[in-house]
Structures are given as C-alpha cells and as structure tokens.
Design an enzyme around this catalytic site. Structure first.
Site, short mmCIF file in Angstrom:
data_model
loop_
_atom_site.label_atom_id
_atom_site.label_comp_id
_atom_site.label_asym_id
_atom_site.label_seq_id
_atom_site.Cartn_x
_atom_site.Cartn_y
_atom_site.Cartn_z
CE LYS A 138 54.20 55.74 24.81
NZ LYS A 138 53.81 57.01 24.15
CD GLU A 190 48.63 58.13 40.60
OE1 GLU A 190 47.48 58.60 40.71
OE2 GLU A 190 49.26 57.69 41.56
CD GLU A 243 39.35 61.93 32.42
OE1 GLU A 243 39.72 60.98 31.73
OE2 GLU A 243 40.03 62.44 33.31
CB CYS A 282 43.76 63.61 36.09
SG CYS A 282 45.04 64.24 37.19
#
Ligand code: NAD
Length: 501
Positions: A200, A274, A405, A308
C-alpha cells in the site's frame, strides 16, 4: 529566487496517458473492478492541479488482496520456485525498471513534486543496483548445522540444523517522500525471501507503485505474489489488522509506527518499523566553512528536507558559528526555486498543501517561541506547494522546533563550546536515525562515533546510503534495519530441526 518556468522537461507521451487513466487495484495478477468505489484525488504539487484519482480501498478490497497473496503463498507458486528462478525473475524486474527509468522518474516528479534530477539519479536511478543486490540474496538464504550436547538418549545420535523459511504474506506500507524507492525496499527483500506481498503506497503518491506492479508481472512474477492496493490510513490499518498477514514492513512517521506496533502486539504480528528522524550534524572548529555549508545544504535541503535522514539540527563550534550562519543563510537565499520538472530548480514544492501548511505552522510556532528566522520562513507568492528554504537560530533545545520532525526545507543552527556539549545536544532527542560529523581530525572522529546514538553516522558527508550498508534507527526512529546481507532475515522464520537416528 524564482526561476522562470521556461525549462520544463517535456513529458514522454506515455506518462500523461498512464497518469490520466482510471486506476484500479492490482489484485491476483490483474487490475480489478473499479466502479462505484470511493476515490482519492492525486495532485501535482507544482501547481495544485488534480492529475489523477485512485481507489480508496475498502476492508473488502484489502481482504481480496490479502487472500490472493495468501493463496499464492500456500500454493507455493512463488516460494516453491527454485531460489535461482526467483532471482532470475527479480533481476528481469530490475532490467525493466532500468528500461523504463525516464518514464518512472517523470511520473514520480509529477506526483511527488521532487526535482527530476533526484527522481532520475536517486529514486529511479538508484533502484536497479538495489534491486539486483537484493535479488542476489534469493540464492544466499541458508541455515546452520550443529551438534547436540544435552538431552541425548544414551546411544542415540542426532542431526540438527536450521532452515530459514519465508514468513508468509507481507503487508508493505510506504510513505510519500521516496514513493517507488521505499516501496522497493519493502517488496524486494520480501519477494527474495519467498514471501508474497500486498503493497500500500501513500495515498498522496500512489502512481509509480501502480506502474511498478505492471513491470513486476511483465518480468514473470506469478499472479498473487505482488498485489498493490491504494488508499488512506484506514486501508493501511485494515492491512495491519488482517489475520492472514504474517508481517508488516512499514516506513513512515513515528506516530503511525507506534499505532501499528500497538495493533501488532495483540497477535504478535512481526513488524519492521522505519520511522522519523530529527537528525544532528556537528561541525567542528576545523571544518572548512565552504565545505561545511555545502554539507549543510545537502544534508538539510536535499529533496526539500523531506528525507527521514535529513540533517535538521546543525550544531556548530562557537569559533566558526557566526561565519557559518552567515554563509549558510546566503547559500540558502540563493537557491533557485521552481517545479520539479525544471532540472535547474534547487528548491521544489513540498508534497501537498497540507504538508506545506504544517511546515509553515512549525515556523510560526518557532517565532512565537522566541527563535529567530535568519533566512526564508515564508510561503512564496506563487501557485503550488512551495515553502522558502529556512534557517533558524536561537532555538533552545526544549522548543518544539528543536524536537519535532518538520520534514521540510528547514534547519536550526546552534553553537556549542565543547565535545561533551555537542554530544549532549546531538543525543537530546527521542529519535536516533542518523547523525553526521564534519571534521578532518581523526582522533576526534573516532571519539565521537561511538558516543552518537544513531543508526548511521556519516563523517564529512550526509544522506549517503548503499544497498550493502544497514539503515535504520535507534530509539523512536524504528525497529529493524533495511539493506545489507541480512536484509532477508526479518522476512523469514528460523526453524530448528533435530533428527534422531
Ligand atoms: P505517515 O505515517 O503519515 O504515512 C505512512 C503510510 O502509513 C501511508 O501509506 C499511510 O497511508 C499509512 N498509514 C497511516 N495511518 C495508518 C495506520 N493507522 N495503519 C496503517 N497504515 C497507516 O508518514 P508519511 O507522512 O507518509 O511519511 C513521512 C514520514 O516517514 C516521516 O516521519 C519520515 O521520517 C518517515 N520516513 C522514514 C524513513 C526511514 O527509513 N526511517 C524513510 C522515509 C520516511
């Protein structure tokens, strides 16, 4: 800063046709019925125009896809092939990605907004080497043999060994920053290990995955081995909750990763997670300013900071702090801005209007908290989802801008006075994905490396990854590692066999 839009890469004929077609779900080796389904709009971040729509897959759709993968797994149409045959098909898949590289790169840029250079040379350009590396691991899976020391019946002899067996049906859930590349990081090791997969992609950037699955089948992947469903977080949650899923491999935000881990706990579902990063880069006193600033620009603003691993917290020795901030601000103000299809534009739109507003909200909050914006910080007056590349100083460690973040073209810069202070600042984060150190002092380098709590530490570089180099996070940046010769481990179960004879 603005660039005239006179330099756009012309789209290949097939790209518009592919993007504009009525996209369905790829289940059991073919596109499946679409009519009457809830659909999600897909936009071009460069101008905000709707370019496509995809199915928002329901629980029933997810069930169909998972059952197809499960039937294929149980029938052994993929896991039952000789490892060399799986390897051959996956290598052919890599060849097809390479042959369709420009088409895939253009689709990625159109949908994600990123520079066509990055799409060409990183997302798609890097894919065949990665795919071939992982394909080669199909034939390297092996167990161990060992002698048995205890519990022996007198006189009996034992032969004991381990086998690595594919874990079953893998649910693969991907984010929007490197859509096809990260999709491949999930499906390739799963397939190489003999698992079957339901992928997905992110609802924001589904298009390259829909093209990729066609190439996989053209390469010879049997029906059911790789299914692709589109949809939002509810579709992802239905995949996680499906009882026939044996493992979830997820890349995305820490918040979603935690939600998946909570759901997974109930049935001991295997997960690889992750997750996000708030990564430090440390510039020591001997780092030459010009090289240091180039490093900060690549570390912080590559892919518009939507990485990331991005260096979003810069810590600079106080003796070079003022010239560093001045040179970085000047470099950032000089970055040209334009659509991803303009190969000369260094700053491109971010992925969505919602994400642009989130980044601008972080900048406003930082200002209210007393931090100072010394470059950028505004939404440019132009269509599309642009944010000026931004440098912030005077951001205390406890401020939101220092801890959360942002995932956009934004860095904070903070001075330090000692090695201990630099390490303490760098490690003062719930996350621990990457870190970089900028110096030519070997003794200092060797002292810093073990003290940095991060899954990857770079020295005099940032954002450098390789199929052979494990990648993943300490702390809340995740569980598990992508890449490396152990890539297939988390897609297999170890079975111990003990034979008395
Ligand atoms: P996200 O968590 O919002 O979404 C990621 C995926 O999860 C999407 O496909 C989404 O539809 C799906 N999803 C959302 N809710 C779900 C749920 N409850 N159950 C199952 N699936 C669900 O992340 P994003 O905004 O797409 O991506 C950006 C994030 O990804 C950043 O935090 C970034 O750091 C992280 N990221 C990490 C790595 C890494 O290797 N560590 C690499 C790239 C991106």
């Amino acid at each position: 800063m603005d660039k005239a839009v006179d330099n756009l890469t012309p789209l290949l004929a097939g790209v518009r046709t592919f993007v504009g077609r009525t996209h369905g779900l790829f289940i059991d080796g073919d596109w499946r019925a679409l009519d009457g389904k809830d659909r999600l709009a897909v936009y071009d971040p460069a101008n905000g125009a709707k370019i496509a729509s995809v199915v928002n897959a329901s629980g029933d759709d997810v069930d169909r896809a998972v059952r197809s993968a499960h039937d294929a797994f149980e029938a052994g149409v993929w896991s039952g092939l000789a490892p060399a045959e799986r390897e051959r098909i996956l290598l052919r898949f890599a060849d097809l990605v390479e042959a369709h590289a420009e088409e895939l790169a253009q689709i990625e840029t159109l949908n994600q907004g990123k520079s066509i250079n990055i799409a060409r040379y990183v997302d798609i350009g890097g894919a065949p080497a990665y795919m071939r590396y992982i394909a080669g691991l199909s034939t390297k899976l092996h167990g161990e043999t060992f002698d048995v020391s205890i519990g022996a019946v007198p006189g009996a002899r034992y032969n004991a060994y381990t086998r690595r067996e594919p874990v079953g049906v893998v649910g693969a859930i991907a984010p929007w920053n490197f859509p096809m590349m990260i999709g491949l990081w999930k499906i390739m090791p799963a397939l190489a290990a003999g698992c079957t997969v339901v992928l997905k992609p992110s609802e924001v950037t589904p298009l390259t995955s829909l093209r990729l699955v066609e190439l996989a089948h053209q390469a010879g992947l049997p029906a059911g081995a790789l299914n692709v469903i589109t949809g939002d977080g509810r579709t992802g949650q239905a995949l996680v909750d499906h009882p026939l899923i044996s493992k979830i491999t997820f890349t995305g935000s820490t918040a979603t990763g935690k939600a998946i881990a909570r759901s997974a706990a109930d049935r001991m579902l295997r997960t690889s997670l992750e997750l996000g990063g708030k990564n430090p880069a440390i510039f020591l006193a001997d780092a030459p300013i010009e090289k240091a600033v180039q490093g900060a620009v690549v570390g912080g603003f590559f892919n518009n900071g939507q990485v990331c691993a991005a260096a979003s917290r810069l810590y600079v020795d106080r003796t070079i702090y003022e010239p560093f901030v001045a040179a970085l601000s000047e470099a950032v103000r000089g970055m040209s801005m334009g659509p991803g299809l303009d190969p000369g534009a260094q700053i491109n739109p971010v992925v969505s209007a919602q994400h642009r507003d989130k980044i601008l909200g972080h900048i406003d909050q930082a200002r209210r908290d007393g931090a100072r914006v010394v470059a950028g910080g505004q939404r440019p007056d132009r269509p599309g989802y642009y944010v000026e590349p931004t440098v912030i100083v005077d951001a205390a460690p406890q401020l939101a801008i220092s801890r959360l973040e942002v995932f956009g073209p934004l860095v904070t810069v903070t001075p330090f006075d000692s090695e201990d202070e630099a390490i303490a600042l760098a490690n003062d984060s719930p996350m621990g994905l990457t870190a970089s150190l900028w110096t030519n002092d070997l003794n200092k380098t060797m002292a810093y490396i073990p003290r940095l709590k991060a899954g990857t530490v770079w020295v005099n570089t940032h954002n450098m990854i390789d199929p052979n180099m494990p990648f993943g996070g300490y702390k809340e940046s995740g569980v598990g590692r992508d890449f490396g010769i152990h890539s297939l481990d988390s897609y297999t179960e170890v079975k111990s066999v003990c034979i008395a004879y």
